[in-house]
Design an enzyme around this catalytic site. Structure first.
Site, PDB file in Angstrom:
ATOM      1  N   GLU A  82      -7.496 -25.840  -4.068  1.00  0.00           N
ATOM      2  CA  GLU A  82      -8.262 -24.624  -4.257  1.00  0.00           C
ATOM      3  C   GLU A  82      -8.558 -24.527  -5.745  1.00  0.00           C
ATOM      4  O   GLU A  82      -7.758 -24.992  -6.579  1.00  0.00           O
ATOM      5  CB  GLU A  82      -7.454 -23.401  -3.816  1.00  0.00           C
ATOM      6  N   SER A 126       5.249 -15.089  -4.697  1.00  0.00           N
ATOM      7  CA  SER A 126       4.341 -15.922  -5.493  1.00  0.00           C
ATOM      8  C   SER A 126       3.895 -15.237  -6.778  1.00  0.00           C
ATOM      9  O   SER A 126       4.715 -14.859  -7.590  1.00  0.00           O
ATOM     10  CB  SER A 126       3.149 -16.322  -4.627  1.00  0.00           C
ATOM     11  N   SER A 170     -11.040 -10.220   1.836  1.00  0.00           N
ATOM     12  CA  SER A 170      -9.809 -10.779   1.285  1.00  0.00           C
ATOM     13  C   SER A 170      -8.741 -10.825   2.370  1.00  0.00           C
ATOM     14  O   SER A 170      -8.680  -9.961   3.231  1.00  0.00           O
ATOM     15  CB  SER A 170      -9.330  -9.902   0.137  1.00  0.00           C
ATOM     16  N   ASN A 181      -8.127 -22.202  -7.594  1.00  0.00           N
ATOM     17  CA  ASN A 181      -7.046 -21.481  -8.269  1.00  0.00           C
ATOM     18  C   ASN A 181      -5.802 -22.328  -8.539  1.00  0.00           C
ATOM     19  O   ASN A 181      -4.779 -21.821  -8.983  1.00  0.00           O
ATOM     20  CB  ASN A 181      -6.679 -20.218  -7.485  1.00  0.00           C
ATOM     21  N   THR A 213      -5.547 -10.914   1.375  1.00  0.00           N
ATOM     22  CA  THR A 213      -4.331 -10.392   0.741  1.00  0.00           C
ATOM     23  C   THR A 213      -4.484  -8.982   0.166  1.00  0.00           C
ATOM     24  O   THR A 213      -3.506  -8.374  -0.236  1.00  0.00           O
ATOM     25  CB  THR A 213      -3.872 -11.315  -0.410  1.00  0.00           C
ATOM     26  N   ARG A 264     -14.454  -9.679  -1.166  1.00  0.00           N
ATOM     27  CA  ARG A 264     -14.652 -10.479  -2.373  1.00  0.00           C
ATOM     28  C   ARG A 264     -16.079 -11.016  -2.402  1.00  0.00           C
ATOM     29  O   ARG A 264     -16.613 -11.454  -1.379  1.00  0.00           O
ATOM     30  CB  ARG A 264     -13.696 -11.663  -2.418  1.00  0.00           C
ATOM     31  N   ARG A 276     -16.635 -12.544   1.408  1.00  0.00           N
ATOM     32  CA  ARG A 276     -15.611 -12.708   2.451  1.00  0.00           C
ATOM     33  C   ARG A 276     -14.574 -11.593   2.308  1.00  0.00           C
ATOM     34  O   ARG A 276     -14.300 -11.127   1.195  1.00  0.00           O
ATOM     35  CB  ARG A 276     -14.935 -14.085   2.359  1.00  0.00           C
ATOM     36  N   ASP A 314       2.154 -20.538 -11.498  1.00  0.00           N
ATOM     37  CA  ASP A 314       2.353 -19.199 -10.937  1.00  0.00           C
ATOM     38  C   ASP A 314       3.855 -18.977 -10.692  1.00  0.00           C
ATOM     39  O   ASP A 314       4.667 -19.850 -10.964  1.00  0.00           O
ATOM     40  CB  ASP A 314       1.515 -18.993  -9.668  1.00  0.00           C
TER      41      ASP A 314
HETATM   42  C1  16G Z   1      -3.166 -16.701  -0.768  1.00  0.00           C
HETATM   43  C2  16G Z   1      -3.265 -18.174  -0.501  1.00  0.00           C
HETATM   44  C3  16G Z   1      -4.236 -18.812  -1.438  1.00  0.00           C
HETATM   45  C4  16G Z   1      -5.559 -18.119  -1.373  1.00  0.00           C
HETATM   46  C5  16G Z   1      -5.408 -16.643  -1.574  1.00  0.00           C
HETATM   47  C6  16G Z   1      -6.705 -15.940  -1.283  1.00  0.00           C
HETATM   48  C7  16G Z   1      -1.552 -19.737   0.191  1.00  0.00           C
HETATM   49  C8  16G Z   1      -0.219 -20.347  -0.122  1.00  0.00           C
HETATM   50  N1  16G Z   1      -1.989 -18.834  -0.664  1.00  0.00           N
HETATM   51  O1  16G Z   1      -2.594 -16.462  -2.007  1.00  0.00           O
HETATM   52  O2  16G Z   1      -4.364 -20.138  -1.035  1.00  0.00           O
HETATM   53  O3  16G Z   1      -6.429 -18.639  -2.340  1.00  0.00           O
HETATM   54  O4  16G Z   1      -4.445 -16.144  -0.688  1.00  0.00           O
HETATM   55  O5  16G Z   1      -6.536 -14.574  -1.394  1.00  0.00           O
HETATM   56  O6  16G Z   1      -2.172 -20.046   1.200  1.00  0.00           O
HETATM   57  P1  16G Z   1      -7.648 -13.566  -0.877  1.00  0.00           P
HETATM   58  O7  16G Z   1      -7.813 -13.810   0.602  1.00  0.00           O
HETATM   59  O8  16G Z   1      -7.130 -12.235  -1.220  1.00  0.00           O
HETATM   60  O9  16G Z   1      -8.903 -13.895  -1.624  1.00  0.00           O
HETATM   61 MG    MG Z   2       2.402 -19.340  -5.409  1.00  0.00          MG
END
Ligand code: 16G
Ligand code: MG
Length: 540
Positions: A366, A67, A496, A368, A498, A503, A494, A272
């Site tokens: 979302e 992504s 994160s 974003n 990812t 955050r 919350r 993106d």
């Molecule tokens: C991922 C999610 C996105 C979410 C983001 C939050 C999908 C396809 N993508 O990129 O929706 O906004 O994670 O990231 O579900 P974070 O948990 O690091 O804030």
């Molecule tokens: Mg994407």
């Protein structure tokens, strides 16, 4: 089972596990540096075959992409039979396969087969596609290696955006009712609907001219293809079109383009890297930059569709799904002015998608820029029936007909930047609106995002769609007290999904107040949730 044994043995020899860290199949699949992904793709290929068998031989999908991550990364997203994301209940299997040693692979596969009651002799089909990263072709081969090792049939679609692969999987499992399962079928379906809506329209304020930043991603070649289907109906100028420059360079979170020299009157959008998110932006008359984010797109879609539902004399319940990141002004506008019900769910598209299914027509986004619209099966039937009912007056039937056309333009399987773009352009054209007209519906409250590093982010637990913290003790009370000190104040924290950070989100009546609130909440997180490294700073 012999075939599991062979597949595990093949994995050990050709795709040995090269990482010892614990990995998680999370919010949007898995993403990381591409160097160590071969065995992961092989194993996800195996899993997608088991999943197809579990779905009684229906087609599943596997997308190679990371992504909006930097070009050095890659990853994988697995797709369910109706084109949605793989169900949450299967994520534990993915996580298990990501983490077992080569020696344990066979028994882990066996455990999944047992737990899910899979008949291993059922045939399986997995469609694969990839984005434009340099590592994608090799990783696709690893995935196909996994698919074939378990006797699955792999169908490779080469370069596609993520939502295009979702669309194709859905077409294949619905007997082509959703559309033709090819890239041409995708463009034909969406653009036919777009052209139908826009035929003979002579807007005066709306200009069919758009500037799009493609982040040097897979959408770059795809937009070129789209343009040939659109003919002259929409003039699209592209930036970061893959001819030079890095994938996702300067993109990341909010998708705002730095490559477009933005003059007043220009309408711009950016995508993106894998084409499942879009935001719009423009320069206001006074020269100020303005973002038209997922919340603004959602309100545009919801108001347009709800007008059509009313005009077509249908009683369908239309709702909007957001996350805690949705700007407070948008939520207020939707509930109080538009009178459309709003649901709030935890971050991550799968949660929004799932919740949108509770409505006859569920719009989800979302902030974003990831979102789409779902029409329940019942709603689709009712709308189609209404559009063809000769006993109704022409205006009513025409409105229902427009709903049918809108449905055709929308990729209901997942958020899709191309499909969303076509619908935004259609609505602006129908209403004869400029970006300024669209933007005028409500004014975003100033908002700020902060990151705080903590020892262990799992000690922070949240409830109420991540809007309240239940742990560590005292954190929520401290946030409540801080928020109470600001007009239109709102804040939440919350972990994160990812990145290894917490955050913090805050909004308030002025930018300065939002900054200050975010900073104060950040400090509380740092103090109460065992922060590490530098203390949070107040944003400038
Ligand atoms: C991922 C999610 C996105 C979410 C983001 C939050 C999908 C396809 N993508 O990129 O929706 O906004 O994670 O990231 O579900 P974070 O948990 O690091 O804030
Ligand atoms: Mg994407």
């Amino acid at each position: 089972m012999e075939i599991l044994k062979k597949a595990a043995e093949n994995g050990r020899q050709n795709y040995p596990r090269s990482l010892q860290t614990t990995l998680l199949y999370g919010t949007a699949g898995i993403r990381m540096r591409a160097d160590n992904l071969d065995y992961i793709l092989y194993r996800m290929g195996l899993l997608s075959v088991l999943f197809s068998k579990f779905r009684k031989g229906q087609v599943t999908g596997l997308m190679v992409t990371a992504s909006h991550n930097p070009v050095e990364d890659n990853g994988v997203k697995l797709i369910d039979t109706m084109g949605e994301m793989m169900p949450i209940s299967w994520e534990k299997h993915a996580t298990k396969l990501l983490n077992v040693s080569d020696d344990m692979l066979e028994s882990s596969l066996e455990a999944i087969v047992k737990e899910e009651g899979i008949d291993i002799d059922t045939p399986a089909v997995v469609c694969t596609a990839m984005d434009t990263r340099p590592s994608s072709a090799q990783l696709s081969r690893a995935a196909v290696g996994g698919i074939n090792a378990l006797g699955g049939e792999s169908r490779s679609f080469g370069l596609l955006t993520t939502p295009q692969l979702h669309y194709i999987v859905c077409c294949l499992n619905t007997n082509h009712q959703y559309g033709l399962p090819t890239e041409d079928g995708y463009y034909s379906k969406l653009t036919a609907a777009f052209l139908k809506f826009n035929k003979g329209r002579r807007p005066s304020r709306y200009l069919p001219r758009l500037h799009v930043d493609l982040a040097n991603g897979v959408s770059a070649p795809k937009i070129q293809a789209l343009k040939t289907y659109l003919g002259g109906a929409l003039d699209i100028t592209t930036y970061n079109d893959g001819s030079s420059g890095k994938l996702n360079y300067q993109v990341r979170g909010q998708l705002v383009s730095h490559s477009i020299d933005l003059a007043p009157g220009m309408r711009c959008a950016s995508f993106d890297g894998d084409g499942d998110r879009i935001v719009y932006f423009y320069r206001r008359k006074g020269g100020q930059f303005a973002l038209l984010d997922g919340d603004k797109i959602a309100t545009l879609f919801a108001s347009f569709l709800s007008d059509l539902v009313k005009a077509s004399g249908l009683k369908l319940n239309l709702g909007l799904v957001q996350t805690a990141y949705a700007n407070g002004s948008s939520t207020k506008y939707i509930t109080e002015i538009m009178k459309v019900p709003v649901a709030c769910v935890p971050t991550g598209v799968k949660h929004l998608h799932h919740k949108a299914g509770d409505f006859d027509i569920g719009v989800y986004f979302e902030a974003n820029g990831h979102g789409t619209v779902l029409f329940s099966e019942g709603a689709q039937k009712t709308i189609l029936h209404q559009a063809g009912d000769d006993s109704l007056d022409e205006a009513t039937r025409a409105a229902a007909g427009q709903l049918v056309t809108a449905m055709d333009m929308i990729n209901q399987t997942v958020g899709d930047a191309i499909s969303d773009l076509l619908l935004v352009e259609t609505i602006l054209a129908v209403r004869d609106w400029t970006c300024g007209d669209w933007d005028a519906a409500y004014t975003d409250l100033p908002s700020v995002l902060l990151k705080v590093k903590v020892e262990d982010r799992t000690i922070v637990k949240t409830t109420d769609a991540e809007r309240r913290a239940t742990s560590p003790p005292g954190l929520q009370a401290a946030i409540d007290e801080l928020v109470a000190g600001y007009k239109f104040g709102r804040a939440f924290v919350r972990p994160s999904g990812t990145e290894d950070v917490m955050r913090v989100y805050a909004e308030a009546d002025t930018k300065e107040h939002a900054n200050k609130l975010a900073y104060e909440v950040g400090l509380q997180v740092y103090n109460l949730a065992r922060g590490i490294g530098e203390k949070p700073q107040c944003p400038a």
